[in-house]
Scaffold this motif. Structure first.
Motif, PDB file in Angstrom:
ATOM      1  N   CYS A  79      38.350  40.138 -30.603  1.00  0.00           N
ATOM      2  CA  CYS A  79      38.337  38.721 -30.237  1.00  0.00           C
ATOM      3  C   CYS A  79      37.339  37.963 -31.116  1.00  0.00           C
ATOM      4  CB  CYS A  79      37.984  38.583 -28.758  1.00  0.00           C
ATOM      5  SG  CYS A  79      37.697  36.885 -28.261  1.00  0.00           S
ATOM      6  N   ILE A  80      37.827  36.949 -31.831  1.00  0.00           N
ATOM      7  CA  ILE A  80      36.943  36.228 -32.758  1.00  0.00           C
ATOM      8  C   ILE A  80      35.825  35.488 -32.026  1.00  0.00           C
ATOM      9  CG2 ILE A  80      38.504  35.994 -34.738  1.00  0.00           C
ATOM     10  CD1 ILE A  80      39.189  33.198 -33.778  1.00  0.00           C
ATOM     11  N   PHE A  81      36.091  34.993 -30.827  1.00  0.00           N
ATOM     12  CA  PHE A  81      35.039  34.272 -30.108  1.00  0.00           C
ATOM     13  C   PHE A  81      33.984  35.234 -29.566  1.00  0.00           C
ATOM     14  CE2 PHE A  81      37.517  30.084 -29.122  1.00  0.00           C
ATOM     15  CZ  PHE A  81      37.577  29.835 -30.473  1.00  0.00           C
ATOM     16  N   CYS A  82      34.395  36.441 -29.157  1.00  0.00           N
ATOM     17  CA  CYS A  82      33.400  37.457 -28.776  1.00  0.00           C
ATOM     18  C   CYS A  82      32.524  37.797 -29.984  1.00  0.00           C
ATOM     19  CB  CYS A  82      34.087  38.721 -28.260  1.00  0.00           C
ATOM     20  SG  CYS A  82      34.653  38.600 -26.552  1.00  0.00           S
TER      21      CYS A  82
ATOM     22  N   ALA B 193      28.053  27.438 -27.552  1.00  0.00           N
ATOM     23  CA  ALA B 193      28.805  26.281 -28.045  1.00  0.00           C
ATOM     24  C   ALA B 193      28.660  26.220 -29.559  1.00  0.00           C
ATOM     25  CB  ALA B 193      28.289  24.995 -27.410  1.00  0.00           C
ATOM     26  N   PHE B 194      29.778  25.988 -30.237  1.00  0.00           N
ATOM     27  CA  PHE B 194      29.764  25.965 -31.703  1.00  0.00           C
ATOM     28  C   PHE B 194      30.825  24.996 -32.217  1.00  0.00           C
ATOM     29  CE2 PHE B 194      33.590  28.601 -31.843  1.00  0.00           C
ATOM     30  CZ  PHE B 194      33.493  29.323 -30.646  1.00  0.00           C
ATOM     31  N   ARG B 195      30.659  24.556 -33.456  1.00  0.00           N
ATOM     32  CA  ARG B 195      31.587  23.577 -34.028  1.00  0.00           C
ATOM     33  C   ARG B 195      32.908  24.250 -34.393  1.00  0.00           C
ATOM     34  NH1 ARG B 195      28.826  18.944 -34.026  1.00  0.00           N
ATOM     35  NH2 ARG B 195      26.573  19.164 -34.285  1.00  0.00           N
ATOM     36  N   ASP B 196      33.998  23.556 -34.069  1.00  0.00           N
ATOM     37  CA  ASP B 196      35.334  24.063 -34.401  1.00  0.00           C
ATOM     38  C   ASP B 196      35.486  24.138 -35.914  1.00  0.00           C
ATOM     39  OD1 ASP B 196      38.233  24.116 -32.646  1.00  0.00           O
ATOM     40  OD2 ASP B 196      38.367  24.030 -34.827  1.00  0.00           O
ATOM     41  N   ILE B 197      36.116  25.195 -36.392  1.00  0.00           N
ATOM     42  CA  ILE B 197      36.273  25.409 -37.837  1.00  0.00           C
ATOM     43  C   ILE B 197      37.231  24.382 -38.457  1.00  0.00           C
ATOM     44  CG2 ILE B 197      38.197  27.094 -37.812  1.00  0.00           C
ATOM     45  CD1 ILE B 197      36.400  28.818 -39.714  1.00  0.00           C
ATOM     46  N   HIS B 198      38.151  23.857 -37.660  1.00  0.00           N
ATOM     47  CA  HIS B 198      39.076  22.809 -38.113  1.00  0.00           C
ATOM     48  C   HIS B 198      38.939  21.589 -37.206  1.00  0.00           C
ATOM     49  CE1 HIS B 198      41.425  26.414 -39.740  1.00  0.00           C
ATOM     50  NE2 HIS B 198      40.974  25.765 -40.793  1.00  0.00           N
TER      51      HIS B 198
ATOM     52  N   ILE C  51      33.507  20.398 -30.730  1.00  0.00           N
ATOM     53  CA  ILE C  51      32.697  21.560 -30.353  1.00  0.00           C
ATOM     54  C   ILE C  51      33.487  22.392 -29.349  1.00  0.00           C
ATOM     55  CG2 ILE C  51      30.584  22.244 -29.110  1.00  0.00           C
ATOM     56  CD1 ILE C  51      29.278  19.659 -30.293  1.00  0.00           C
ATOM     57  N   LEU C  52      33.379  23.702 -29.459  1.00  0.00           N
ATOM     58  CA  LEU C  52      33.988  24.609 -28.485  1.00  0.00           C
ATOM     59  C   LEU C  52      32.880  25.203 -27.633  1.00  0.00           C
ATOM     60  CD1 LEU C  52      36.428  26.443 -30.946  1.00  0.00           C
ATOM     61  CD2 LEU C  52      36.984  24.568 -29.371  1.00  0.00           C
ATOM     62  N   ILE C  53      33.038  25.125 -26.325  1.00  0.00           N
ATOM     63  CA  ILE C  53      32.047  25.670 -25.394  1.00  0.00           C
ATOM     64  C   ILE C  53      32.724  26.834 -24.682  1.00  0.00           C
ATOM     65  CG2 ILE C  53      30.455  25.117 -23.499  1.00  0.00           C
ATOM     66  CD1 ILE C  53      31.066  22.097 -24.241  1.00  0.00           C
TER      67      ILE C  53
ATOM     68  N   VAL D  69      41.084  22.024 -22.043  1.00  0.00           N
ATOM     69  CA  VAL D  69      41.240  23.479 -21.980  1.00  0.00           C
ATOM     70  C   VAL D  69      42.730  23.788 -22.128  1.00  0.00           C
ATOM     71  CG1 VAL D  69      40.884  25.593 -20.653  1.00  0.00           C
ATOM     72  CG2 VAL D  69      39.240  23.716 -20.448  1.00  0.00           C
ATOM     73  N   ASN D  70      43.137  24.255 -23.301  1.00  0.00           N
ATOM     74  CA  ASN D  70      44.534  24.646 -23.524  1.00  0.00           C
ATOM     75  C   ASN D  70      44.766  26.020 -22.922  1.00  0.00           C
ATOM     76  OD1 ASN D  70      45.041  22.299 -25.051  1.00  0.00           O
ATOM     77  ND2 ASN D  70      44.218  23.269 -26.893  1.00  0.00           N
ATOM     78  N   THR D  71      45.901  26.181 -22.244  1.00  0.00           N
ATOM     79  CA  THR D  71      46.189  27.469 -21.609  1.00  0.00           C
ATOM     80  C   THR D  71      47.627  27.904 -21.878  1.00  0.00           C
ATOM     81  OG1 THR D  71      44.599  26.962 -19.861  1.00  0.00           O
ATOM     82  CG2 THR D  71      46.130  28.757 -19.436  1.00  0.00           C
TER      83      THR D  71
ATOM     84  N   GLY E 169      50.537  25.244 -23.294  1.00  0.00           N
ATOM     85  CA  GLY E 169      49.269  24.526 -23.450  1.00  0.00           C
ATOM     86  C   GLY E 169      48.760  24.516 -24.880  1.00  0.00           C
ATOM     87  N   GLY E 170      49.380  25.355 -25.730  1.00  0.00           N
ATOM     88  CA  GLY E 170      48.973  25.405 -27.135  1.00  0.00           C
ATOM     89  C   GLY E 170      47.745  26.259 -27.380  1.00  0.00           C
ATOM     90  N   GLN E 171      47.475  27.203 -26.472  1.00  0.00           N
ATOM     91  CA  GLN E 171      46.310  28.086 -26.659  1.00  0.00           C
ATOM     92  C   GLN E 171      46.580  29.054 -27.810  1.00  0.00           C
ATOM     93  OE1 GLN E 171      45.226  30.393 -23.183  1.00  0.00           O
ATOM     94  NE2 GLN E 171      43.253  31.000 -24.059  1.00  0.00           N
ATOM     95  N   THR E 172      45.630  29.113 -28.762  1.00  0.00           N
ATOM     96  CA  THR E 172      45.793  30.026 -29.901  1.00  0.00           C
ATOM     97  C   THR E 172      44.726  31.110 -29.921  1.00  0.00           C
ATOM     98  OG1 THR E 172      44.493  28.582 -31.353  1.00  0.00           O
ATOM     99  CG2 THR E 172      46.887  28.248 -31.327  1.00  0.00           C
ATOM    100  N   VAL E 173      43.594  30.862 -29.268  1.00  0.00           N
ATOM    101  CA  VAL E 173      42.542  31.891 -29.165  1.00  0.00           C
ATOM    102  C   VAL E 173      42.397  32.243 -27.695  1.00  0.00           C
ATOM    103  CG1 VAL E 173      40.122  32.451 -29.533  1.00  0.00           C
ATOM    104  CG2 VAL E 173      41.328  31.052 -31.221  1.00  0.00           C
ATOM    105  N   PHE E 174      42.590  33.540 -27.392  1.00  0.00           N
ATOM    106  CA  PHE E 174      42.657  33.948 -25.984  1.00  0.00           C
ATOM    107  C   PHE E 174      41.304  34.426 -25.460  1.00  0.00           C
ATOM    108  CE2 PHE E 174      46.884  33.393 -27.402  1.00  0.00           C
ATOM    109  CZ  PHE E 174      47.487  32.783 -26.310  1.00  0.00           C
TER     110      PHE E 174
ATOM    111  N   LEU F 272      38.661  32.026 -23.213  1.00  0.00           N
ATOM    112  CA  LEU F 272      38.546  30.701 -22.595  1.00  0.00           C
ATOM    113  C   LEU F 272      37.572  29.800 -23.359  1.00  0.00           C
ATOM    114  CD1 LEU F 272      39.303  29.039 -19.967  1.00  0.00           C
ATOM    115  CD2 LEU F 272      37.163  29.890 -19.040  1.00  0.00           C
ATOM    116  N   HIS F 273      37.995  28.574 -23.638  1.00  0.00           N
ATOM    117  CA  HIS F 273      37.112  27.632 -24.333  1.00  0.00           C
ATOM    118  C   HIS F 273      37.405  26.207 -23.909  1.00  0.00           C
ATOM    119  CE1 HIS F 273      40.635  28.599 -26.807  1.00  0.00           C
ATOM    120  NE2 HIS F 273      40.635  27.339 -27.205  1.00  0.00           N
ATOM    121  N   LEU F 274      36.332  25.437 -23.846  1.00  0.00           N
ATOM    122  CA  LEU F 274      36.405  24.020 -23.517  1.00  0.00           C
ATOM    123  C   LEU F 274      36.219  23.254 -24.829  1.00  0.00           C
ATOM    124  CD1 LEU F 274      36.394  21.876 -21.174  1.00  0.00           C
ATOM    125  CD2 LEU F 274      33.916  22.231 -21.033  1.00  0.00           C
ATOM    126  N   HIS F 275      37.248  22.503 -25.242  1.00  0.00           N
ATOM    127  CA  HIS F 275      37.118  21.657 -26.429  1.00  0.00           C
ATOM    128  C   HIS F 275      36.369  20.387 -26.025  1.00  0.00           C
ATOM    129  CE1 HIS F 275      40.290  23.450 -29.144  1.00  0.00           C
ATOM    130  NE2 HIS F 275      40.757  23.885 -27.993  1.00  0.00           N
ATOM    131  N   LEU F 276      35.345  20.031 -26.792  1.00  0.00           N
ATOM    132  CA  LEU F 276      34.678  18.736 -26.654  1.00  0.00           C
ATOM    133  C   LEU F 276      34.990  17.958 -27.925  1.00  0.00           C
ATOM    134  CD1 LEU F 276      32.659  16.544 -25.801  1.00  0.00           C
ATOM    135  CD2 LEU F 276      30.821  18.059 -26.539  1.00  0.00           C
TER     136      LEU F 276
END
Ligand code: 5GP
Ligand code: ZN
Length: 114
Positions: free
Chosen positions: A4-7, A27-32, A39-41, A86-88, A92-97, A99-103
């Motif tokens: 998992c890339i977020f892990c 929390a970190f800045r989205d690559i795109h 920011i993704l939290i 939160v895309n699910t 929902g268009g979730q591409t990274v599995f 959980l993340h909150l887009h800000l």
């Protein structure tokens, strides 16, 4: 080992522009970025999606919003406004599995939701 890339971002195996971190969330800045602020939290613990949440996760989910609240202030977009998304799953268009909150903010949102 995790795929998992977020892990990997949580464990510092993968570089990200981290803007906030504590024992529960990162929390970190989205690559795109889709806007000047994107920011993704995420919870540090691997949770696939909203579908996997349990009542025990309520403090964690509340904390994600508290961190979002701090970050919008820090980024100076609390007054101008922003979206928390939160895309699910597929629809929902979730591409990274993980959980993340887009800000997203810093500009007027151009597209209506849905
Ligand atoms: P989703 O489509 O699942 O709601 O959002 C996943 C988000 O993660 C996308 O906005 C995508 O740009 C972002 N993303 C994917 N891979 C990486 C990465 O390796 N680093 C960072 N910082 N963001 C990523
Ligand atoms: Zn993960």
């Amino acid at each position: 080992m995790t795929a998992c890339i977020f892990c990997k971002i949580v464990s510092n195996e993968l570089h990200a522009k981290i803007v906030y971190r504590d024992e529960q969330v990162t929390a970190f800045r989205d690559i795109h970025p889709l806007a000047p602020v994107h920011i993704l939290i995420i919870p540090n613990r691997h949770i696939l999606s909203v579908n996997e949440l349990t009542p025990e996760d309520e403090p964690l989910i509340g904390h994600l919003f508290t961190v979002a609240r701090q970050l919008v202030k820090q980024e100076g977009i609390d007054k101008s406004g922003y979206r928390l998304i939160v895309n699910t799953g597929a629809h929902g268009g979730q591409t990274v599995f993980h959980l993340h909150l887009h800000l997203i903010g810093g500009q007027r949102m151009r597209h209506p939701m849905g």
